[in-house]
Design a protein around this motif. Sequence first.
Motif, PDB file in Angstrom:
ATOM      1  N   ALA A 174     -10.556 -20.370 -62.015  1.00  0.00           N
ATOM      2  CA  ALA A 174      -9.783 -20.909 -63.137  1.00  0.00           C
ATOM      3  C   ALA A 174      -8.453 -21.484 -62.665  1.00  0.00           C
ATOM      4  O   ALA A 174      -8.066 -22.601 -63.040  1.00  0.00           O
ATOM      5  N   ARG A 175      -7.742 -20.717 -61.810  1.00  0.00           N
ATOM      6  CA  ARG A 175      -6.456 -21.231 -61.326  1.00  0.00           C
ATOM      7  C   ARG A 175      -6.655 -22.426 -60.401  1.00  0.00           C
ATOM      8  O   ARG A 175      -5.855 -23.380 -60.414  1.00  0.00           O
ATOM      9  N   ARG A 176      -7.690 -22.415 -59.601  1.00  0.00           N
ATOM     10  CA  ARG A 176      -7.938 -23.524 -58.677  1.00  0.00           C
ATOM     11  C   ARG A 176      -8.208 -24.815 -59.440  1.00  0.00           C
ATOM     12  O   ARG A 176      -7.678 -25.877 -59.110  1.00  0.00           O
ATOM     13  N   ILE A 177      -9.024 -24.742 -60.481  1.00  0.00           N
ATOM     14  CA  ILE A 177      -9.319 -25.939 -61.275  1.00  0.00           C
ATOM     15  C   ILE A 177      -8.070 -26.421 -61.992  1.00  0.00           C
ATOM     16  O   ILE A 177      -7.783 -27.629 -62.042  1.00  0.00           O
ATOM     17  N   ALA A 178      -7.285 -25.486 -62.563  1.00  0.00           N
ATOM     18  CA  ALA A 178      -6.065 -25.889 -63.275  1.00  0.00           C
ATOM     19  C   ALA A 178      -5.071 -26.555 -62.329  1.00  0.00           C
ATOM     20  O   ALA A 178      -4.458 -27.576 -62.677  1.00  0.00           O
ATOM     21  N   ALA A 179      -4.902 -26.002 -61.136  1.00  0.00           N
ATOM     22  CA  ALA A 179      -3.973 -26.610 -60.176  1.00  0.00           C
ATOM     23  C   ALA A 179      -4.458 -27.993 -59.745  1.00  0.00           C
ATOM     24  O   ALA A 179      -3.656 -28.932 -59.596  1.00  0.00           O
ATOM     25  N   ALA A 180      -5.762 -28.130 -59.539  1.00  0.00           N
ATOM     26  CA  ALA A 180      -6.305 -29.440 -59.158  1.00  0.00           C
ATOM     27  C   ALA A 180      -6.118 -30.454 -60.284  1.00  0.00           C
ATOM     28  O   ALA A 180      -5.808 -31.629 -60.028  1.00  0.00           O
ATOM     29  N   LEU A 181      -6.274 -30.021 -61.521  1.00  0.00           N
ATOM     30  CA  LEU A 181      -6.074 -30.945 -62.649  1.00  0.00           C
ATOM     31  C   LEU A 181      -4.611 -31.365 -62.760  1.00  0.00           C
ATOM     32  O   LEU A 181      -4.319 -32.522 -63.119  1.00  0.00           O
ATOM     33  N   LEU A 182      -3.687 -30.460 -62.466  1.00  0.00           N
ATOM     34  CA  LEU A 182      -2.274 -30.850 -62.443  1.00  0.00           C
ATOM     35  C   LEU A 182      -2.021 -31.909 -61.378  1.00  0.00           C
ATOM     36  O   LEU A 182      -1.295 -32.888 -61.616  1.00  0.00           O
ATOM     37  N   ASP A 183      -2.610 -31.726 -60.212  1.00  0.00           N
ATOM     38  CA  ASP A 183      -2.460 -32.731 -59.151  1.00  0.00           C
ATOM     39  C   ASP A 183      -3.072 -34.067 -59.567  1.00  0.00           C
ATOM     40  O   ASP A 183      -2.512 -35.133 -59.277  1.00  0.00           O
ATOM     41  N   ALA A 238     -15.349 -36.358 -61.551  1.00  0.00           N
ATOM     42  CA  ALA A 238     -15.638 -36.971 -60.252  1.00  0.00           C
ATOM     43  C   ALA A 238     -14.496 -36.737 -59.262  1.00  0.00           C
ATOM     44  O   ALA A 238     -14.723 -36.497 -58.070  1.00  0.00           O
ATOM     45  N   ALA A 239     -13.249 -36.799 -59.750  1.00  0.00           N
ATOM     46  CA  ALA A 239     -12.109 -36.557 -58.857  1.00  0.00           C
ATOM     47  C   ALA A 239     -12.079 -35.112 -58.374  1.00  0.00           C
ATOM     48  O   ALA A 239     -11.735 -34.842 -57.221  1.00  0.00           O
ATOM     49  N   LEU A 240     -12.442 -34.169 -59.234  1.00  0.00           N
ATOM     50  CA  LEU A 240     -12.535 -32.775 -58.802  1.00  0.00           C
ATOM     51  C   LEU A 240     -13.608 -32.597 -57.733  1.00  0.00           C
ATOM     52  O   LEU A 240     -13.404 -31.864 -56.754  1.00  0.00           O
ATOM     53  N   ARG A 241     -14.727 -33.276 -57.927  1.00  0.00           N
ATOM     54  CA  ARG A 241     -15.791 -33.195 -56.921  1.00  0.00           C
ATOM     55  C   ARG A 241     -15.305 -33.780 -55.597  1.00  0.00           C
ATOM     56  O   ARG A 241     -15.622 -33.258 -54.523  1.00  0.00           O
ATOM     57  N   ALA A 242     -14.549 -34.865 -55.661  1.00  0.00           N
ATOM     58  CA  ALA A 242     -14.023 -35.460 -54.432  1.00  0.00           C
ATOM     59  C   ALA A 242     -13.028 -34.540 -53.730  1.00  0.00           C
ATOM     60  O   ALA A 242     -12.858 -34.620 -52.514  1.00  0.00           O
ATOM     61  N   ARG A 243     -12.369 -33.665 -54.483  1.00  0.00           N
ATOM     62  CA  ARG A 243     -11.432 -32.710 -53.900  1.00  0.00           C
ATOM     63  C   ARG A 243     -12.111 -31.427 -53.449  1.00  0.00           C
ATOM     64  O   ARG A 243     -11.436 -30.460 -53.084  1.00  0.00           O
TER      65      ARG A 243
END
Length: 383
Positions: free
Chosen positions: A167-176, A102-107
């Motif tokens: 892949a890099r975009r999702i990984a960076a967002a998960l780090l944030d 859900a947080a990824l969707r919000a971003r």
Amino acid sequence: MNRMVHLSSAEDAVPLARPARWWRHPFLLAVVLPTLLAALYLFALASPQYQSQAQFVVRGLEAQGPRVGGMGQLFGLGGALAPGQQEAQSVREYLRSHDAVAALRARGIDLAALYARPGIDWLSRLRPDRPRAETLLDYYRAHVDVSYDPDDNITRLSVRAFAPQDARRIAAALLDLGEARVNAFNARLFDASLRAAAGDAQSAEQELAVIERQLSAFRQGNADIDPAASGAAGQKALADAEMDLGRQQALLADMRRQLSPSSPQVRAVEGRVSALQAVVAAARGRIAGQPGAVAARLGNYEELRLRQDFAAKRYEAARARLEEARARAVKERLFIVPVVEPNLPEKPDRPTPWRTTLLIFIGLAIAYGIGWMLLAGLREHQA
């Protein structure tokens, strides 16, 4: 002369054996054909998947305690966890949860749209295009792996997607998101540590302010800054007046024995004695005799001063606890240290057609051999 060969009736009854067809061989059907189909999919149809990896550490300002090996943990000698270990495990579970989706969707990262693109092969893509939350979470966990190493206190993150940028975009967002979760831990820790101490300090400050206002009103109402000092000064003045009165009375008694009562000297001393008696009476009245005497005000004043001292000590203790809580909260503050930033993959991580095809062939061949041996043993047993 041609000889004609005639078969007997018995020989006519025996049917001719048909030649075996090689494409019906069980090995080909059970091993080779599935392997070829898998190879066709892997080499020609399977969409490439790219993996972006990152590593991070959840650390605190406190020094890490001594490590205990596996035998120590086995016998219950694990000791205290290093700062951030419990939070690192919590971050790991959070990054694998529906809250992270859900947080990824919000971003602005729509996982359903990324993993259900039309160019992805049918077996690898997310189905349906708008799946339920449980289906999306299972697919997300199959493509996002978060592992925690308690020995090194390192969390490893790997994300697979069908485009390197995704892949890099999702990984960076998960780090944030992990850093935001750690900041939420810090905020809760700071709030929990300071709430009680700040409440005590505020209460003590308010109590001290109330008592000081009461003390100020008391001084203004009685026109006396310090009744205790006024009482001490009044007692000293009374003692001095009584001493003078005693000396004058002794002098008067001595003069009456030697002089006539109508003597001017005797009359003068008698006047001074009378004046000193009036002064002593007035001083005694100011201390304890009259309604506005110091003795009547001193009790209330001492009570207010005592309450003021207690309130001031309580306020100082509350302020000390508040500063200690702030220092402890700052000392226990956690933060994420990226060890490896998310990379932009240049070649696909999956599929691996040669290795996967070989493993499929070996697995099917072993299963075929085991089945053939079981079937041969069963036939021999029946014979």
